[in-house]
Scaffold this active site. Structure first.
Site, PDB file in Angstrom:
ATOM      1  N   GLU A  10       0.878  -1.058  -0.011  1.00 34.86           N
ATOM      2  CA  GLU A  10      -0.092   0.042  -0.108  1.00 34.86           C
ATOM      3  C   GLU A  10       0.987   1.276   0.060  1.00 34.86           C
ATOM      4  O   GLU A  10       0.458   2.457  -0.456  1.00 34.86           O
ATOM      5  CB  GLU A  10      -0.780  -0.071   1.140  1.00 34.86           C
ATOM      6  CG  GLU A  10      -2.140  -0.731   1.003  1.00 34.86           C
ATOM      7  CD  GLU A  10      -3.165   0.100   0.324  1.00 34.86           C
ATOM      8  OE1 GLU A  10      -3.394   1.513   0.749  1.00 34.86           O
ATOM      9  OE2 GLU A  10      -3.555  -0.311  -0.820  1.00 34.86           O
ATOM     10  N   HIS A 281     -13.024  -3.901   6.399  1.00 38.16           N
ATOM     11  CA  HIS A 281     -12.299  -3.188   7.142  1.00 38.16           C
ATOM     12  C   HIS A 281     -11.868  -3.897   8.711  1.00 38.16           C
ATOM     13  O   HIS A 281     -10.574  -3.748   9.049  1.00 38.16           O
ATOM     14  CB  HIS A 281     -12.869  -1.761   7.628  1.00 38.16           C
ATOM     15  CG  HIS A 281     -13.055  -0.861   6.491  1.00 38.16           C
ATOM     16  ND1 HIS A 281     -12.114  -0.436   5.792  1.00 38.16           N
ATOM     17  CD2 HIS A 281     -14.315  -0.628   5.904  1.00 38.16           C
ATOM     18  CE1 HIS A 281     -12.491   0.260   4.782  1.00 38.16           C
ATOM     19  NE2 HIS A 281     -13.747   0.393   4.852  1.00 38.16           N
ATOM     20  N   LEU A 282     -12.572  -4.673   9.134  1.00 33.82           N
ATOM     21  CA  LEU A 282     -12.418  -5.585  10.207  1.00 33.82           C
ATOM     22  C   LEU A 282     -11.092  -6.535   9.916  1.00 33.82           C
ATOM     23  O   LEU A 282     -10.279  -6.758  10.502  1.00 33.82           O
ATOM     24  CB  LEU A 282     -13.460  -6.373  10.691  1.00 33.82           C
ATOM     25  CG  LEU A 282     -13.516  -6.813  12.118  1.00 33.82           C
ATOM     26  CD1 LEU A 282     -13.043  -5.918  13.079  1.00 33.82           C
ATOM     27  CD2 LEU A 282     -14.774  -7.883  12.332  1.00 33.82           C
ATOM     28  N   ASP A 284      -8.120  -6.264   8.218  1.00 34.93           N
ATOM     29  CA  ASP A 284      -6.825  -6.251   8.477  1.00 34.93           C
ATOM     30  C   ASP A 284      -6.522  -5.890   9.735  1.00 34.93           C
ATOM     31  O   ASP A 284      -5.424  -6.268  10.319  1.00 34.93           O
ATOM     32  CB  ASP A 284      -6.015  -5.115   7.611  1.00 34.93           C
ATOM     33  CG  ASP A 284      -6.936  -3.689   7.697  1.00 34.93           C
ATOM     34  OD1 ASP A 284      -7.656  -3.270   7.155  1.00 34.93           O
ATOM     35  OD2 ASP A 284      -6.326  -3.190   8.651  1.00 34.93           O
ATOM     36  N   GLN A 285      -7.637  -5.503  10.707  1.00 31.43           N
ATOM     37  CA  GLN A 285      -7.208  -5.288  12.162  1.00 31.43           C
ATOM     38  C   GLN A 285      -7.420  -6.622  12.778  1.00 31.43           C
ATOM     39  O   GLN A 285      -6.714  -6.773  13.933  1.00 31.43           O
ATOM     40  CB  GLN A 285      -8.201  -4.107  12.535  1.00 31.43           C
ATOM     41  CG  GLN A 285      -8.046  -2.889  11.700  1.00 31.43           C
ATOM     42  CD  GLN A 285      -9.172  -1.700  12.089  1.00 31.43           C
ATOM     43  OE1 GLN A 285      -9.325  -1.239  13.051  1.00 31.43           O
ATOM     44  NE2 GLN A 285      -9.699  -1.272  10.960  1.00 31.43           N
ATOM     45  N   HIS A 306      -4.789  -3.306   1.935  1.00 29.79           N
ATOM     46  CA  HIS A 306      -4.301  -3.148   3.273  1.00 29.79           C
ATOM     47  C   HIS A 306      -3.941  -4.581   4.348  1.00 29.79           C
ATOM     48  O   HIS A 306      -3.204  -4.590   4.696  1.00 29.79           O
ATOM     49  CB  HIS A 306      -5.450  -2.745   3.922  1.00 29.79           C
ATOM     50  CG  HIS A 306      -5.541  -1.262   3.781  1.00 29.79           C
ATOM     51  ND1 HIS A 306      -6.586  -0.566   3.329  1.00 29.79           N
ATOM     52  CD2 HIS A 306      -4.775  -0.424   3.945  1.00 29.79           C
ATOM     53  CE1 HIS A 306      -6.797   0.594   3.184  1.00 29.79           C
ATOM     54  NE2 HIS A 306      -5.319   0.713   3.562  1.00 29.79           N
TER      55      HIS A 306
HETATM   56  N1  LIG Z   1     -14.616   2.790   7.402  1.00 31.67           N
HETATM   57  C1  LIG Z   1     -13.770   2.151   8.254  1.00 31.67           C
HETATM   58  N2  LIG Z   1     -14.008   1.405   9.003  1.00 31.67           N
HETATM   59  C2  LIG Z   1     -13.128   0.644   9.900  1.00 31.67           C
HETATM   60  N3  LIG Z   1     -11.920   0.731   9.739  1.00 31.67           N
HETATM   61  C3  LIG Z   1     -11.375   1.403   8.638  1.00 31.67           C
HETATM   62  C4  LIG Z   1     -12.273   2.214   7.678  1.00 31.67           C
HETATM   63  N4  LIG Z   1     -11.627   3.087   6.983  1.00 31.67           N
HETATM   64  C5  LIG Z   1     -10.227   2.526   6.953  1.00 31.67           C
HETATM   65  N5  LIG Z   1     -10.078   1.728   8.272  1.00 31.67           N
HETATM   66  C6  LIG Z   1      -8.855   1.191   8.654  1.00 31.67           C
HETATM   67  O1  LIG Z   1      -8.151   2.310   9.108  1.00 31.67           O
HETATM   68  C7  LIG Z   1      -6.601   1.779   8.565  1.00 31.67           C
HETATM   69  C8  LIG Z   1      -6.302   2.909   7.753  1.00 31.67           C
HETATM   70  O2  LIG Z   1      -5.368   2.318   6.836  1.00 31.67           O
HETATM   71  P1  LIG Z   1      -4.981   3.113   5.502  1.00 31.67           P
HETATM   72  O3  LIG Z   1      -3.426   2.214   4.957  1.00 31.67           O
HETATM   73  O4  LIG Z   1      -5.908   3.603   4.859  1.00 31.67           O
HETATM   74  O5  LIG Z   1      -4.115   4.390   5.929  1.00 31.67           O
HETATM   75  P2  LIG Z   1      -3.262   4.784   5.014  1.00 31.67           P
HETATM   76  O6  LIG Z   1      -3.423   4.724   3.613  1.00 31.67           O
HETATM   77  O7  LIG Z   1      -1.790   4.029   5.393  1.00 31.67           O
HETATM   78  O8  LIG Z   1      -3.047   6.245   5.383  1.00 31.67           O
HETATM   79  P3  LIG Z   1      -2.070   7.060   5.478  1.00 31.67           P
HETATM   80  O9  LIG Z   1      -0.744   6.778   4.315  1.00 31.67           O
HETATM   81  O10 LIG Z   1      -2.562   8.754   5.079  1.00 31.67           O
HETATM   82  O11 LIG Z   1      -1.565   7.286   7.040  1.00 31.67           O
HETATM   83  C9  LIG Z   1      -6.755   0.481   8.289  1.00 31.67           C
HETATM   84  O12 LIG Z   1      -6.725  -0.302   9.210  1.00 31.67           O
HETATM   85  C10 LIG Z   1      -8.368   0.322   7.566  1.00 31.67           C
HETATM   86  O13 LIG Z   1      -8.631  -1.004   7.870  1.00 31.67           O
END
Ligand SMILES: Nc1ncnc2c1ncn2[C@@H]1O[C@H](COP(=O)(O)OP(=O)(O)OP(=O)(O)O)[C@@H](O)[C@H]1O
Length: 338
Positions: A10, A281-282, A284-285, A306
């Site tokens: 990513e 979304h859940l 990757d966490q 992700h």
């Molecule tokens: N609508 C949502 N509900 C729950 N979790 C979300 C939602 N949108 C994003 N996330 C979580 O938030 C996190 C965001 O990660 P993401 O990689 O998009 O950030 P990023 O692209 O690394 O951002 P940046 O580089 O700007 O920090 C991930 O764990 C994703 O699953």
């Protein structure tokens, strides 16, 4: 020292936050280069820097490169210190992502912690507070640690000013099996507005009613008066016997309320049609929790970028095997083994 290229996968902030989280848990130092190289504004933004500083405090870490805009960082944790913490992003940057960075370590630490966080609580591209509270933390509880989160004030982009508190009672993480969703027991659409015309909320709910056929008693509006700036968040909750899915959409200038709500409804429909317990979304966490527990299995939708980036990051810190099997075109079964 583990060397990680932040531009891989990513190429965003997730690889940094996951690396900090796993470094804290395992005590493994790392160096990261090309931080957020894949993003328009690369390097550490305020939210990432707050996450680095939070991890530094929690892990009594030695750090270099912890500056705004920095594209390189070294992080050497010394001791994991549970306790009382206050972390403020200082902008509308997501405070829930700061929590995501330190919580895994505090969940398995040697004593309880209390955290106060300030910043954005409902940001696009970050876990909204309601998702944490209703979807993610109950699963954490089933794995052992007890984590309670209380929202004091909503914070939206661009004004920020949100506040919440988190209490952590640590425990060893047990593996989790989540293959079925079970019967849907509650559905709730909440159209939340702050300093935005009430009509926007009504139009969002009308769209949900039409697209998902949810009943009038499953649709509610909430108007907030005490926020620092305007916001509009549509939250769709699907509580089933074994898991709660929370889908969120954000009102944006220039995007019609019908489109905002239509996107959220489509995401709920996709989740319900696939009959999986774990939404996108859940996934990757939850993967991170299962990797720390060194075991578990769940069914979800096809993995997004992700989730794949998470798996690559685990390999630097943990000795776990993750298998992803295709059950059908829309369903994957993920199994984690230690
Ligand atoms: N609508 C949502 N509900 C729950 N979790 C979300 C939602 N949108 C994003 N996330 C979580 O938030 C996190 C965001 O990660 P993401 O990689 O998009 O950030 P990023 O692209 O690394 O951002 P940046 O580089 O700007 O920090 C991930 O764990 C994703 O699953």
């Amino acid at each position: 020292m583990v060397r990680i290229d932040g531009s891989k996968g990513e190429g965003g902030g997730q690889v940094l936050r996951t690396s900090l989280a796993l470094s804290l848990v395992t005590g493994t130092p790392f160096q990261m280069v090309n931080i957020r190289a894949g993003r328009q504004k690369p390097g550490l933004l305020r939210q990432h820097l707050t996450a680095v500083k939070a991890a530094t405090e929690v892990g009594a870490a030695e750090v270099t490169g912890a500056e705004l805009g920095s594209r390189e960082l070294t992080f050497k944790p010394r001791t994991l210190a549970p306790g009382n913490y206050f972390f403020s992003v200082g902008t509308a940057g997501s405070a829930t992502l700061v929590l995501q960075t330190v919580l895994p370590a505090l969940m398995v630490a040697s004593g309880p912690s209390t955290l106060r966080l300030e910043g954005g609580t409902h940001n696009p591209l970050a876990p909204p507070f309601d998702f944490l509270q209703k979807s993610y933390l109950p699963l954490v509880g089933r794995m052992g640690p007890k984590v309670e989160a209380v929202l004091e004030r909503h914070g939206f982009f661009p004004a920020g000013g949100g506040k919440f508190q988190v209490k952590v009672e640590p425990a060893p993480l047990k593996p989790l099996t989540l293959l079925e969703r079970g019967r849907v027991v509650r559905r709730q659409a909440t159209a939340l507005i702050a300093m935005i015309p009430f009509d926007v909320a009504k139009r969002e709910l009308a769209t949900v009613e039409q697209a998902l056929k949810w009943k009038p008693n499953e649709l509610r509006t909430e108007e907030l008066k005490r926020t620092q700036g305007p916001g509009n968040v549509l939250t769709l909750e699907v509580e089933s016997e074994h898991v709660t899915e929370v889908v969120t959409a954000f009102g944006e200038r220039g995007v019609r309320a019908e489109e905002v709500a239509g996107n959220a409804a489509a995401e709920v429909k996709r989740y319900l049609d696939a009959e999986v317990p774990v939404g996108e979304h859940l996934c990757d966490q939850l993967l991170l929790l299962l990797a720390l527990a060194k075991g578990g299995t769940f069914r979800t939708l096809p993995l997004d970028g992700h989730a794949v980036t998470q798996l690559d990051t685990f390999a630097h810190f943990l000795d776990v095997k993750v298998d992803v099997r295709e059950v059908s075109p829309e369903v994957r079964e993920v199994e984690v083994r230690g």
